[in-house]
Write an enzyme that holds these catalytic residues in place. Structure first.
Site, PDB file in Angstrom:
ATOM      1  N   PRO A 466       0.834  -1.213   0.000  1.00 38.33           N
ATOM      2  CA  PRO A 466       0.000   0.000   0.000  1.00 38.33           C
ATOM      3  C   PRO A 466       0.865   1.258   0.000  1.00 38.33           C
ATOM      4  CG  PRO A 466      -0.764  -1.577   1.652  1.00 38.33           C
ATOM      5  CD  PRO A 466       0.539  -2.096   1.151  1.00 38.33           C
ATOM      6  N   GLY A 467       0.392   2.273  -0.730  1.00 38.20           N
ATOM      7  CA  GLY A 467       1.060   3.568  -0.722  1.00 38.20           C
ATOM      8  C   GLY A 467       2.215   3.709  -1.673  1.00 38.20           C
ATOM      9  N   THR A 468       2.459   2.731  -2.538  1.00 35.29           N
ATOM     10  CA  THR A 468       3.607   2.812  -3.446  1.00 35.29           C
ATOM     11  C   THR A 468       3.263   3.485  -4.768  1.00 35.29           C
ATOM     12  OG1 THR A 468       3.085   0.549  -4.132  1.00 35.29           O
ATOM     13  CG2 THR A 468       4.810   0.829  -2.477  1.00 35.29           C
ATOM     14  N   LYS A 470       0.379   2.742  -7.021  1.00 37.73           N
ATOM     15  CA  LYS A 470      -0.206   1.932  -8.098  1.00 37.73           C
ATOM     16  C   LYS A 470      -1.292   2.720  -8.835  1.00 37.73           C
ATOM     17  CE  LYS A 470      -1.258  -1.340  -5.134  1.00 37.73           C
ATOM     18  NZ  LYS A 470      -0.563  -0.853  -3.934  1.00 37.73           N
ATOM     19  N   GLU A 687      19.491   4.849  26.706  1.00 43.69           N
ATOM     20  CA  GLU A 687      19.700   5.353  25.350  1.00 43.69           C
ATOM     21  C   GLU A 687      21.143   5.785  25.137  1.00 43.69           C
ATOM     22  OE1 GLU A 687      15.927   4.303  24.641  1.00 43.69           O
ATOM     23  OE2 GLU A 687      17.495   4.857  23.230  1.00 43.69           O
TER      24      GLU A 687
END
Length: 916
Positions: A466-468, A470, A687
């Site tokens: 999704p989101g590429t 098409k 961290e």
């Protein structure tokens, strides 16, 4: 008897005729009202600046009605004729705009002169080298000092020449004399080669002769020399002598001085002279304009101008940015030109934002109800409702059973010219665009393929996450070919009525054939294209009937009809095999997630419409977003623009892009989460451990930033910036990555004296990575290059996911567990050694994290590697970043008198600049 007459009269007049008479009467009233009143074109409050500046309005008729603190409804009336003061003001504004344009043109031409002057030097130097002319004592003058100005030296004088091996005409004449005295085949051949070389240099673009006559002469000499090669020695010698005489004449013609300029027939010199003439003309026009502007300025010296919601004097108006002024003046020019239409007209604009012009020049008044205007406002709406009612009533009588017309295709059609998307708007999928270029060629010129007997693919299936892009690629294909584009979703074929889906398929292809050549794009085709025989209704459910009809239509229509079906899905594994066979979807285009270059190209496309600071590095954003789709990248830039607007900036800065990237990829900051000091300190040590180990290991990715601000489900994060596209993992890289994952837990053990559950995700990822090294990638010396992770592909008929089968013994399982434990223990030891060696840096990094909460890569390098940390410098950087592209605060209005009457307005003026 009278009653009978009344009934006959009623029967003779229909209800429709009565309605028509009423509508005609009301329409006549409306027309009469509009004819008597002349309306002007004023719709927005920003127009009032120009109308007041140019005195186009009658001040006594300018009124406003306050709706709230920010919105007003204003009205007014245009003058019947222009005032002399207004003409003077417009003349001044026009002269000032012309002055800005001439100065910009002057600067452009001045830069062009500098460039052309260098070209003149180069071409003149080459001419002197080719001609062999000696440079006089004062230099060889190409352009005389007559063209100089008091500010600029425009003359061109060559005083020396660079060393060069080119042959000159003078040296060739000497060679000719020597050959004439003793003519031999070798000497004449050498002389001919030298003459050819001189001709090539004279005809070369480097010299740039612009005279067509000289060009033809050189061409003739070149042909004469070439033709003499097959003649006798005496004829060759005569031809060479004649060529040298002609070349000498050409050199003299070029060297001729005309209008204080030599070499005027060279393109560079000719262009230089034309540019000098243009520069002088601009200076003359600018001087004339300046004289007129100075004279006009005296007439408007005391005028207060309304400029972009500011009150400016004439002197301050001239200091405004020329580009901003030009845009503002274009609106004033438009209002000045529209005065002939608006002359004497009235206007009214509701719900407009309050600005300085309305506040200073328009009178306030209380709203008064006008019921008659309400009638005329509602009358068009009532007439439209009446007409629609009569139309629908007539249609419903004749519709009958056709009212339930569900079998028609709901596809949306984009005709030629409506679709503005082309391949220029698509980035990051170069291979997919190459695949689809053939489709575009077919749609543009079908005969090119059909004339040779070739067949274009009937169907193109776009596969990708999704989101590429098409759907965007399908639109780009239609836009590039400029053909009709039918778009529909797979779910549009699914309805509660039996047979509706198949009927819509038939209707869709019928419409497409009429518009051929064209494209049908079916998004999310897996909604109707799933495997048959696995639904709740066996082989007879509605979805399968729709799929069967789609299969027939795809295999039935001829390629020559020019209908190409494009479909998109992110679930190709669930599609029916009959749908994927050659002859239906016989071309599959894989549209995967973009790599670094693809992400960079996508960011460049989306950055066109966003005002961004030049210092923003789009490549850094692309490098820091591995695995992001095009939709994610567009969302990042959109979020950055929203953040910049929220902060009151005039352009998006790098700070907003970083915040938007973190928000999209990792979640929104949870600053409202209450964390005590001990928890915050433990998170900072955790961290810091990740950061220091990540910097020290040899094969680790660079650290981008580290933060202890809670985001998503984590209390802090250390973010790395990959150096390259990750297509494979190396053993040493994986060992270093395991050490980085263990760095947080080791830091807690050493500095806090205990371990927390915050390392849960790190331990899970490290264990999974170590097990993959042993079981998948064969990176264990003890167990060898054997794959112990047997995966069985699921997702078949029953839709079960992938599952793993154990194909090794219990002893091997124990060996795998011990090997995984050994790898993790080694990573733990490496992390512990690094933390102990850089103990002071971890402590300092922790303190700075507690103070600043977030440190970028520059801060981390100064603390850990360079050991030149300065907290004051960090604060200055943060302040500069916060002030970058900040909008200037508007000048507050003057304070009101000491005694304020609040009975009429009901509000007290805000004189302290406090937001309401």
């Amino acid at each position: 008897m009278s009653d009978d007459n009344k009934q006959d009269f009623k029967k003779g007049i229909s209800n429709s005729f009565v309605w028509f008479l009423m509508a005609a009467f009301l329409f006549a009233l409306m027309v009469q009202n509009f004819i008597d009143t002349k309306f002007a074109k004023v719709s927005f409050s920003y127009q009032l600046e120009h109308l007041v500046n140019l005195q186009l309005l009658q001040p006594e008729d300018s009124r406003k009605i306050a709706l709230n603190d920010n919105l007003v409804t204003f009205s007014g009336k245009f003058r019947d004729r222009l005032t002399e003061e207004g003409k003077t003001r417009y003349k001044y504004l026009e002269l000032l705009d012309t002055n800005h344009e001439l100065k910009a043109e002057q600067a452009r031409v001045k830069d062009e002169i500098k460039t052309l002057k260098t070209k003149v030097f180069d071409s003149a130097s080459l001419f002197l080298q080719l001609s062999g002319l000696s440079i006089p004592k004062g230099g060889y003058v190409v352009v005389d000092d007559m063209y100089n100005t008091p500010e600029e030296d425009q003359s061109v004088v060559i005083k020396d020449l660079p060393k060069s091996a080119v042959e000159s005409l003078v040296s060739l004449e000497k060679e000719y004399e020597a050959a004439r005295q003793n003519p031999t085949a070798e000497s004449l051949k050498n002389l001919g080669n030298l003459i050819n070389e001189l001709l090539r240099n004279l005809r070369s673009p480097a010299l740039g002769i612009g005279s067509e006559t000289i060009k033809q002469s050189l061409k003739g000499i070149d042909k004469e020399v070439a033709d003499s090669g097959a003649t006798s020695l005496s004829e060759q010698l005569a031809a060479y002598g004649h060529a040298l005489v002609n070349l000498k004449a050409i050199i003299d013609e070029l060297n001729h001085e005309e209008d204080h300029i030599r070499l005027a027939k060279l393109r560079s010199v000719r262009n230089y002279k034309e540019t000098l003439d243009e520069y002088n003309q601009i200076n003359t026009r600018l001087d004339d304009n300046q004289i007129q502007l100075d004279k006009a300025r005296q007439s408007v010296s005391n005028v207060i101008w309304y400029f972009n919601n500011q009150e400016l004097s004439t002197k301050a108006l001239e200091k405004q940015d020329p580009e901003v002024y030009n845009q503002w003046f274009s609106k004033a020019k438009e209002e000045w030109a529209n005065f002939s239409h608006n002359r004497g007209g009235i206007f009214r604009a509701p719900d407009q934002p309050l600005n300085a012009v309305l506040e200073k020049t328009f009178k306030s008044e209380e709203p008064s109800p006008n019921y008659f205007s309400y009638l005329f406002t509602l009358l068009p709406v009532l007439l439209v409702i009446l007409v629609l009612y009569m139309l629908f009533a007539r249609q419903m009588k004749g519709m009958g059973n056709t009212a339930m017309n569900f079998g028609k295709s709901p596809a949306r059609l984009l005709n030629k010219g409506d679709n503005k998307i082309t391949f220029k708007d698509v980035a990051g999928v170069d291979e997919a665009l190459e695949e689809l270029q053939e489709i575009v060629e077919f749609l543009k010129n079908p005969q090119k393929f059909t004339s040779l007997g070739g067949k274009i693919p009937k169907g193109v299936l776009c596969i990708g996450p999704p989101g590429t892009g098409k759907t965007l690629i399908a639109k780009a294909v239609a836009g590039e070919a400029d053909r009709p584009f039918f778009s529909i979703s797979g779910s549009d074929f699914v309805e509660m009525f039996v047979g509706v889906g198949a009927s819509r398929i038939r209707d869709l292809f019928e419409q497409a054939k009429k518009a051929a050549p064209c494209i049908i794009f079916m998004d999310e085709i897996d909604a109707v294209g799933r495997h048959r025989g696995v639904g709740m209704g066996g082989g007879h459910d509605e979805r399968e009937q729709t799929l069967n009809q789609l299969l027939v239509e795809m295999d039935g229509f001829d390629t020559n009809e020019g209908v190409i079906l494009m479909a998109a899905t992110n679930r190709p594994d669930v599609l029916d095999k009959a749908l994927l066979r050659p002859g239906r979807f016989d071309r599959r285009v894989i549209i995967g997630l973009p790599d670094i270059k693809g992400r960079y190209d996508i960011l460049k496309v989306h950055a066109r419409r966003i005002k961004m600071d030049p210092s923003i590095d789009l490549m850094a954003i692309a490098r820091s977003t591995p695995g992001s789709s095009g939709a994610d990248l567009a969302n990042i830039l959109n979020e950055s623009a929203l953040l910049a607007a929220r902060k009151g900036r005039t352009a998006v800065t790098a700070q907003e892009t970083i915040e938007a990237r973190d928000k999209v990829l990792y979640g929104k900051e949870r600053r409202s989460l209450e964390i005590d000091e001990n928890e915050k300190r433990t998170t900072a040590y955790h961290e810091s451990g990740h950061t220091v180990v990540g910097l020290i290991v040899k094969s680790g990715d660079p650290v981008d930033k580290v933060t202890i601000i809670p985001r998503g489900m984590s209390l802090g994060a250390t973010m790395f910036l990959p150096k390259k596209n990750r297509v494979s993992y190396w053993k040493q890289e994986l060992h270093d990555q395991l050490a980085v994952l263990m760095g947080g837990r080791v830091a807690e053990e050493i500095f806090v004296g205990d371990v927390s559950s915050g390392a849960q995700q790190d331990i899970e990822r490290a264990t999974q990575l170590a097990r993959s090294m042993v079981c998948k990638w064969g990176m264990s010396d003890k167990l060898g290059a054997v794959a112990y992770d047997e995966r069985s592909e699921g997702g078949g008929q029953y839709g079960f996911g992938d599952h793993h089968e154990k194909t090794y013994s219990d002893e091997t399982a124990q060996a795998i567990d011990s090997e995984v434990r050994r790898i993790l223990d080694e990573a733990l030891a490496i992390a512990r050694k690094i933390i102990l060696d850089y103990k002071e840096q971890v402590e300092l990094l922790t303190l700075m994290l507690i103070e600043f909460e977030t440190l970028d890569s520059e801060d981390i390098q100064e603390i850990v590697v360079k050991n030149n940390w300065d907290a004051v410098r960090k604060r200055e950087r943060l302040k500069r970043a916060a002030d970058l592209h900040k909008k200037e605060a508007a000048t507050p209005p003057p304070p009101p008198p000491r005694e304020v009457d609040i009975s009429s307005s009901g509000t007290i003026p805000n004189t302290l600049g406090l937001s309401s």
